[in-house]
Enzyme design. Structure first.
Site, PDB file in Angstrom:
ATOM      1  N   CYS A 287       0.833  -1.112   0.085  1.00  0.00           N
ATOM      2  CA  CYS A 287       0.178  -0.140  -0.093  1.00  0.00           C
ATOM      3  C   CYS A 287       1.107   1.323   0.014  1.00  0.00           C
ATOM      4  O   CYS A 287       2.042   0.937  -0.006  1.00  0.00           O
ATOM      5  CB  CYS A 287      -1.026   0.088   1.096  1.00  0.00           C
ATOM      6  SG  CYS A 287      -1.772  -1.519   1.657  1.00  0.00           S
TER       7      CYS A 287
ATOM      8  N   ASP B 174      -2.248 -10.386   6.283  1.00  0.00           N
ATOM      9  CA  ASP B 174      -1.035 -10.517   7.171  1.00  0.00           C
ATOM     10  C   ASP B 174      -1.090  -9.226   8.269  1.00  0.00           C
ATOM     11  O   ASP B 174      -0.898  -9.166   9.484  1.00  0.00           O
ATOM     12  CB  ASP B 174       0.132 -10.474   6.475  1.00  0.00           C
ATOM     13  CG  ASP B 174       0.340  -9.219   5.482  1.00  0.00           C
ATOM     14  OD1 ASP B 174      -0.597  -8.935   4.765  1.00  0.00           O
ATOM     15  OD2 ASP B 174       1.424  -8.834   5.148  1.00  0.00           O
TER      16      ASP B 174
ATOM     17  N   VAL C 228      16.286  -7.672 -17.700  1.00  0.00           N
ATOM     18  CA  VAL C 228      16.810  -6.340 -18.749  1.00  0.00           C
ATOM     19  C   VAL C 228      18.099  -6.641 -19.406  1.00  0.00           C
ATOM     20  O   VAL C 228      19.185  -6.763 -18.877  1.00  0.00           O
ATOM     21  CB  VAL C 228      16.769  -5.143 -17.891  1.00  0.00           C
ATOM     22  CG1 VAL C 228      16.895  -3.852 -18.720  1.00  0.00           C
ATOM     23  CG2 VAL C 228      15.349  -4.717 -17.043  1.00  0.00           C
TER      24      VAL C 228
END
Length: 640
Positions: free
Chosen positions: A2, A102, A295
């Site tokens: 978040c 969690d 990459v």
């Protein structure tokens, strides 16, 4: 995962402004959490919120989490890997947890243990606990600093967020620049320790809690963990190999436990660090598709071949991303999303890797971050420096053996590192090959500016004091973790991944592996000219990797800065002109013009080209940051 934010006001502000301030802050975190946004206004003084990126329990996992009587609330960013164990313990204590998320354990754990609740956590996290019983806000950050948390306090308000952008968007803090931080940036390539480029905004120290009593407006800090740096050294290769292998298996197992519908993968460079994590992860997810992403920088076939060997052996679903000259165009957007200016070519390919992961709906990526710092991938500072320190006490046979193992040792002995009076921190900075800017070039860059006379080390000497009485190699390791890892590597990892967003997990940063790194002998980290020796031995026993990968020498990874700086588009090249630079007076614009011109038209030797391109890239990144964050210029103005 978040983005979290909030503000607390000491003196009430007009009610019509409350929701608007928090909403402005949360809007700056939507890239970190595109799946859900929640505001929480429990009183006229307390305003909290978050944006969510769903990994576990999409139905019941929305925040805030509360204890049973809702007197303790919590918003958090990150992952608590041992939450199942904690949930079981909390249930035995009579708590009622309703979700499979969690973060739900956090308010209950705080209710049980108070400020010591963080000691039971294994994970990466930035936590905001609202303790309504005691009128407190408690902020906490994980041990290594994987998840960011910033704050600002003045006589009227306290603000916090997962990045500096929401705090600036509140319009409740000053944008005055911190000159000392800019001097530090031109030393380390980043702003170290607890500071930012904005005077009024600080970042919470790793492994610490901040406590604000929002009635008395008293604030305090508490460090809840630091590694044991003076324990007896483990010298048995057999015992160390066995212990590290077990710790790695446990750490990777914890970090691969996700819902079966969540796609999981790794960033794979072909080196021992990421190859080990990729192979161990796949071994735990045999029945699930496991993705790997790499990459490819043009004209670099070495990594390309190594990656192909790992993919064939481990059998991952692999994705290639090309990093080319024109990808410098991504820089303005990346700088605006990162918030913290970081002068590193890898910020562009890192962003490209995570962007491709998100495009493939891979939500969790395991990385090899932390291994170089813990196990002497940067063998110079962590191992060679200890040898130089005791050089005069070594006999000729031992000296010759070291000189044979370490080709660059002879040159370093002749440098200022041979000066025994240098402090630990001064020695750390003197290793400017892959840590700091060339100090001679830096001096010319800042000549005649307001930064020229500032001591870039003055604010971080407190870290050095924490290493008093500690073995030299462990003192250097501690500085490496608190400076380069937390302020540089983990910032790149978190900001570039959450810009997409993708959740990164770093198994090497498990607290038990970190503790192990401080007790294992340096001779097991760097042995017979081989860096990360004990990690390679531990992985050899698993038989999961090809022999060529196990013993492959470290190959640095970065974006093609030299190529980028030679072919800058006009909208970015303009940022290196005196018209822009003299507006700030942080660098000597004549010197910038001089080295840029020499870089473009002269046949410079490779070492000089690298010095110049690194410094020019730093000036470009900082100037972009100033134009976007201080002058409020839209990112679109810098994009072709």
């Amino acid at each position: 995962m978040c983005g979290i934010a909030g503000y607390l006001s000491k003196k009430d502000i007009p009610s019509e402004d409350k929701d608007d301030v928090l909403r402005k802050m949360l809007n700056k975190l939507k890239h970190r959490g595109p799946d859900h946004l929640k505001e929480f206004h429990p009183s006229v003084y307390v305003h909290l919120g978050y944006t969510r990126f769903v990994i576990n329990d999409s139905q019941k996992g929305n925040q805030p989490f509360f204890n049973e009587d809702k007197k303790i609330g919590c918003f958090f960013n990150g992952e608590i890997y041992n939450y199942r164990e904690l949930k079981e313990w909390l249930n035995s204590r009579g708590h009622k947890l309703k979700s499979g998320c969690d973060g739900e354990v956090l308010p209950h754990l705080y209710e049980e243990d108070g400020l010591d609740f963080t000691k039971k956590l294994e994970g990466m996290f930035a936590i905001a606990i609202a303790d309504f019983r005691n009128h407190k806000l408690v902020l906490a950050r994980d041990r290594m600093g994987e998840k960011p948390l910033y704050y600002s306090i003045n006589s009227r308000s306290f603000l916090f967020a997962s990045s500096i952008q929401p705090i600036l968007a509140s319009n409740m803090v000053s944008k005055d620049l911190d000159l000392q931080s800019i001097a530090e940036f031109f030393t380390f390539r980043y702003v170290p320790h607890t500071n930012t480029l904005i005077k009024s905004i600080k970042r919470l120290e790793p492994a610490s809690t901040l406590i604000l009593n929002y009635e008395t407006w008293k604030i305090s800090n508490k460090v809840y963990w630091k590694p044991e740096m003076t324990q007896p050294q483990m010298i048995s290769e057999e015992k160390a190999t066995e212990e590290l292998q077990e710790l790695l298996l446990n750490s990777v197992k914890l970090r691969t436990e996700t819902y079966s519908n969540v796609r999981i993968g790794s960033s794979l460079s072909g080196g021992i660090d990421s190859s080990a994590i990729t192979s161990l992860s796949k071994s735990f997810l045999k029945k699930r598709s496991f993705h790997s992403l790499s990459v490819h920088v043009k004209d670099d076939p070495e990594d390309l071949n190594a990656i192909k060997k790992v993919v064939r052996k481990v059998k991952t679903k692999h994705h290639w991303i090309d990093c080319n000259t024109e990808d410098i165009r991504l820089l303005p957007n990346i700088v605006s999303l990162m918030g913290d200016p970081i002068s590193a070519g890898m910020i562009i390919p890192s962003y490209q890797c995570y962007k491709e992961a998100r495009n493939k709906n891979v939500r969790v990526i395991l990385t090899g971050d932390g291994s170089d710092e813990l196990f002497a991938g940067y063998s110079g500072r962590l191992i060679m420096d200890g040898i130089i320190k005791k050089w005069d006490t070594l006999d000729a046979r031992v000296r010759n053996a070291y000189l044979k193992e370490m080709p660059s040792l002879a040159e370093k002995l002749k440098s200022k590192l041979g000066n025994p009076s240098l402090s630990v921190l001064e020695r750390y900075v003197a290793w400017d090959d892959d840590n700091c800017f060339d100090l001679h070039v830096r001096e010319k860059l800042l000549q005649g500016t307001q930064l020229a006379k500032l001591d870039p080390l003055i604010r971080i000497r407190g870290l050095e004091q924490l290493t008093a009485g500690v073995p030299h190699e462990n003192a250097m390791l501690y500085l490496e973790l608190r400076l380069r890892l937390e302020g540089f590597m983990l910032v790149i990892q978190d900001r570039t991944s959450m810009a997409c967003p993708v959740e990164c997990r770093a198994p090497y940063l498990d607290s038990q592996i970190v503790e192990f790194a401080f007790k294992v002998s340096p001779t097991l980290k760097f042995s017979r000219g081989i860096e990360k020796y004990i990690l390679r031995k531990a992985m050899k026993e698993t038989k999961l990797l090809p022999k060529e990968i196990l013993w492959r020498k470290k190959h640095p990874f970065s974006g093609p800065i030299s190529t980028w700086m030679n072919k800058l588009p006009p909208n970015l090249e303009f940022l290196l002109t005196s018209k822009v630079l003299d507006k700030y007076n942080f660098v000597n614009s004549k010197y910038v013009s001089q080295i840029y011109k020499a870089y473009k038209i002269s046949n410079l030797d490779r070492k000089t080209r690298i010095k110049y391109s690194d410094l020019l890239f730093a000036v470009l990144v900082l100037t972009l940051w100033l134009e976007i964050f201080i002058q409020n210029r839209p990112v679109e103005e810098f994009v072709n």
